[in-house]
Design a protein around this motif. Structure first.
Motif, mmCIF file in Angstrom:
data_model
loop_
_atom_site.group_PDB
_atom_site.id
_atom_site.type_symbol
_atom_site.label_atom_id
_atom_site.label_comp_id
_atom_site.label_asym_id
_atom_site.label_seq_id
_atom_site.Cartn_x
_atom_site.Cartn_y
_atom_site.Cartn_z
ATOM 1 N N TYR A 233 1.082 -1.121 0.060
ATOM 2 C CA TYR A 233 -0.045 0.047 0.175
ATOM 3 C C TYR A 233 0.851 1.167 0.114
ATOM 4 C CZ TYR A 233 -4.274 2.931 1.257
ATOM 5 O OH TYR A 233 -5.221 3.683 1.253
ATOM 6 N N GLY A 234 1.820 1.379 0.936
ATOM 7 C CA GLY A 234 2.839 2.366 0.943
ATOM 8 C C GLY A 234 3.494 2.550 -0.302
ATOM 9 N N ASN A 235 4.040 1.452 -0.999
ATOM 10 C CA ASN A 235 5.007 1.399 -2.191
ATOM 11 C C ASN A 235 4.153 1.764 -3.310
ATOM 12 O OD1 ASN A 235 6.986 0.526 -0.987
ATOM 13 N ND2 ASN A 235 6.717 -1.632 -1.374
ATOM 14 N N ALA A 236 2.921 1.456 -3.251
ATOM 15 C CA ALA A 236 1.774 1.926 -4.356
ATOM 16 C C ALA A 236 1.508 3.740 -4.174
ATOM 17 C CB ALA A 236 0.678 1.247 -4.563
ATOM 18 N N GLY A 237 1.925 4.153 -3.209
ATOM 19 C CA GLY A 237 1.833 5.663 -2.954
ATOM 20 C C GLY A 237 0.494 6.027 -2.406
ATOM 21 N N LEU A 238 -0.261 5.211 -1.817
ATOM 22 C CA LEU A 238 -1.831 5.476 -1.571
ATOM 23 C C LEU A 238 -1.455 5.975 0.030
ATOM 24 C CD1 LEU A 238 -3.879 2.476 -2.905
ATOM 25 C CD2 LEU A 238 -3.429 5.053 -3.879
ATOM 26 N N GLY A 239 -0.463 5.525 0.846
ATOM 27 C CA GLY A 239 -0.530 5.800 2.050
ATOM 28 C C GLY A 239 -0.667 7.357 2.524
ATOM 29 N N LYS A 240 0.014 8.184 1.587
ATOM 30 C CA LYS A 240 -0.122 9.734 1.249
ATOM 31 C C LYS A 240 -1.286 10.208 0.876
ATOM 32 C CE LYS A 240 4.187 9.559 2.952
ATOM 33 N NZ LYS A 240 4.778 9.717 4.242
ATOM 34 N N THR A 241 -2.190 9.492 0.116
ATOM 35 C CA THR A 241 -3.334 10.156 -0.257
ATOM 36 C C THR A 241 -4.695 9.492 0.055
ATOM 37 O OG1 THR A 241 -3.248 8.734 -2.283
ATOM 38 C CG2 THR A 241 -2.336 10.530 -2.472
ATOM 39 N N ILE A 242 -4.449 8.254 0.598
ATOM 40 C CA ILE A 242 -5.789 7.575 1.142
ATOM 41 C C ILE A 242 -5.537 7.175 2.402
ATOM 42 C CG2 ILE A 242 -7.557 6.055 0.826
ATOM 43 C CD1 ILE A 242 -6.996 5.891 -2.205
ATOM 44 N N PRO A 243 -6.230 7.748 3.642
ATOM 45 C CA PRO A 243 -5.684 7.230 4.944
ATOM 46 C C PRO A 243 -6.020 5.653 5.118
ATOM 47 C CG PRO A 243 -6.612 9.408 4.997
ATOM 48 C CD PRO A 243 -6.815 8.980 3.561
ATOM 49 N N ALA A 258 8.845 -4.335 10.376
ATOM 50 C CA ALA A 258 8.896 -5.063 9.149
ATOM 51 C C ALA A 258 8.694 -4.115 7.884
ATOM 52 C CB ALA A 258 8.243 -6.419 9.165
ATOM 53 N N THR A 259 7.780 -3.077 8.341
ATOM 54 C CA THR A 259 7.369 -2.126 7.379
ATOM 55 C C THR A 259 7.859 -0.907 6.906
ATOM 56 O OG1 THR A 259 5.564 -1.343 8.751
ATOM 57 C CG2 THR A 259 4.886 -3.175 7.282
ATOM 58 N N GLY A 260 8.910 -0.623 7.862
ATOM 59 C CA GLY A 260 9.970 0.625 7.869
ATOM 60 C C GLY A 260 8.730 1.850 8.161
ATOM 61 N N THR A 261 9.151 2.708 7.071
ATOM 62 C CA THR A 261 8.182 4.077 7.499
ATOM 63 C C THR A 261 6.868 3.843 6.676
ATOM 64 O OG1 THR A 261 9.352 4.822 5.563
ATOM 65 C CG2 THR A 261 10.400 5.321 7.734
ATOM 66 N N ALA A 262 6.615 2.820 6.132
ATOM 67 C CA ALA A 262 5.406 2.853 5.317
ATOM 68 C C ALA A 262 3.903 3.123 6.184
ATOM 69 C CB ALA A 262 5.228 1.545 4.696
ATOM 70 N N SER A 263 4.009 2.756 7.351
ATOM 71 C CA SER A 263 2.847 2.921 8.145
ATOM 72 C C SER A 263 2.495 4.410 9.028
ATOM 73 C CB SER A 263 2.729 1.733 8.923
ATOM 74 O OG SER A 263 3.790 1.739 9.985
ATOM 75 N N GLU A 264 3.698 5.098 8.837
ATOM 76 C CA GLU A 264 3.719 6.633 9.450
ATOM 77 C C GLU A 264 2.399 7.037 8.882
ATOM 78 O OE1 GLU A 264 6.571 10.360 10.783
ATOM 79 O OE2 GLU A 264 7.009 8.674 9.149
ATOM 80 N N GLY A 265 1.727 7.563 10.132
ATOM 81 C CA GLY A 265 0.235 8.370 9.788
ATOM 82 C C GLY A 265 -0.841 7.503 9.976
ATOM 83 N N PHE A 266 -0.568 6.112 9.871
ATOM 84 C CA PHE A 266 -1.968 5.284 9.780
ATOM 85 C C PHE A 266 -2.602 5.345 11.297
ATOM 86 C CE2 PHE A 266 -0.005 2.232 6.498
ATOM 87 C CZ PHE A 266 -0.257 3.235 5.452
ATOM 88 N N TYR A 267 -3.869 5.234 11.360
ATOM 89 C CA TYR A 267 -4.704 5.290 12.541
ATOM 90 C C TYR A 267 -4.785 3.719 13.089
ATOM 91 C CZ TYR A 267 -5.210 10.113 11.862
ATOM 92 O OH TYR A 267 -5.374 11.611 11.894
ATOM 93 N N THR A 268 -4.730 3.536 14.137
ATOM 94 C CA THR A 268 -5.298 2.167 14.725
ATOM 95 C C THR A 268 -6.120 2.258 15.866
ATOM 96 O OG1 THR A 268 -3.280 2.197 16.314
ATOM 97 C CG2 THR A 268 -3.029 1.397 14.014
#
Length: 392
Positions: A233-243, A258-268
């Motif tokens: 999801y992060g590599n596809a660039g969606l993490g910055k546009t679709i929360p 394991a996911t590095g910085t890909a999940s920064e800004g995600f909500y849980t």
């Protein structure tokens, strides 16, 4: 002759007393069936290690009672888990825990409870056992499966998301997840997508999300599948546009690494975070890191709490699990200090507890961690308890 009989009787009494003392000294065996192999094996490792940390801290005891963990790897196969449980039941083990997937739990619990023994879930809480099929010998230390997801729907509303795509694996917990989210979400669900439990490539699903252009997505994928999904999801660039909004166990401490910085800004959403500022959590996190050289996940916390809860029950019956009614009564009191704070039992023996919205941000040391934004649910009770007519 009378004297010989007296001596014989005395000898027999002494032998019986010695046998009873020896039996009392034997550790209470706890059947711990969990997933230690497959990409999801780290979840079982954290459950096992979180539980064992409490045992280590007690000097090999829980509630002052010596215990022995009998560990079996189910390989994420319900049939293997059932076989392991059947063997343990036949060997006389009376107390069970450890399973980390709902479909596996469904294969284990009936045989254990039918034998009159006790099962305490460290992780899954499928709806099937929370309602009409509730059982006095079945307890849940974590949550009913819907809890994080009904909180997810509430969080989506509060965050202003109106159009959402939702995704989960096609098994009991996945179906419970999306049903729970839809129960509280007030906006429009653009798509409800079910993936394979062991899926690793999500390119088709990600392409569909891009074309739908939702305000956000809600997804539940635990373990290795969740790592792959977040990275892609992060590599596809969606993490910055679709929360992305998800339950905490879809982005735990191991997954964050394991996911590095890909999940920064995600909500849980969740019941606990390593970033919670209370003495119990601070000590647990430090002790776990010192003992196992890694940050504990929510799974480790839940297993640690499970062990402390079991300790309260064992202490009440002095380790004698043949006193089943007294052991169950002690468990119902939930007389232990939970790392999450509030912990009480509903009538279906599932937790009543608070849930939080968290955002994955950089901590003081630079690593990513879920930071509590606010409490979104107080004293959560699952909706299935109303259908539970608990037998005595």
């Amino acid at each position: 002759m009378f004297r010989k009989l007296c001596v014989a009787a005395s000898t027999a009494s002494l032998a019986a007393a010695a046998a009873a003392a020896a039996a009392a000294a034997d550790p209470v065996k706890i059947g711990f069936i969990t997933t230690l192999s497959t990409p999801a094996g780290y979840i079982g490792e954290d459950l096992r290690d979180g539980f064992n940390l409490a045992v280590k801290q007690g000097g090999g005891k829980l509630g002052g009672v010596p215990v022995e963990l009998v560990v079996e790897d189910d390989g994420l196969k319900p049939a293997s888990a059932k076989q392991a449980a059947d063997r343990m039941v036949q060997s006389g083990i009376r107390l069970y825990t450890g399973v980390n997937f709902s479909n596996v739990l469904a294969a284990v619990v009936p045989g254990v409870t039918k034998a009159g023994y006790t099962y305490i879930s460290t992780n899954p809480g499928p709806s099937v056992f929370a309602g009409e099929k509730c059982d006095p010998n079945y307890f849940v230390a974590s949550y009913q499966n819907d809890a994080y997801h009904t909180a997810g729907g509430i969080a989506a509303n509060e965050l202003g998301f109106k159009r959402v795509a939702i995704l989960a694996p096609n098994y009991q917990a996945g179906r419970d997840a999306l049903a729970g989210f839809k129960r509280t979400f007030k906006g429009e669900v653009l798509a409800e997508v079910y993936t394979k439990l062991d899926q690793s490539d999500f390119s088709v699903e990600i392409a569909r999300i891009r074309s739908l252009a939702p305000d956000a997505i809600y997804q539940f994928h635990p373990g290795g599948a969740g790592i792959n999904f977040a990275k892609q999801y992060g590599n596809a660039g969606l993490g910055k546009t679709i929360p992305m909004l998800m339950p905490g166990f879809s982005m735990d401490a191991r997954m964050l690494t394991a996911t590095g910085t890909a999940s920064e800004g995600f909500y849980t959403t969740g019941i606990w975070s390593v970033a919670m500022d209370n003495p119990g959590t601070r000590k647990f996190v430090q002790d776990f890191k010192t003992t196992y050289n890694r940050i504990p996940t929510d799974y480790a916390m839940q297993a640690y709490d499970t062990a402390q809860w079991i300790a309260s029950g064992l202490k009440a019956v002095d380790g004698d699990l043949t006193k089943n009614a007294a052991f169950r009564a002690a468990l119902r009191k939930a007389d232990f200090s939970s790392l999450r704070g509030k912990f009480a039992l509903n009538t279906n023996q599932h937790p009543i507890q608070d849930l939080y919205l968290m955002r994955i941000e950089k901590a003081a040391g630079g690593e990513l961690a879920p930071k509590v934004v606010r409490k979104i649910v107080s004293d959560d009770r699952d909706s299935y308890a109303e259908a539970c007519k608990m037998p005595s």
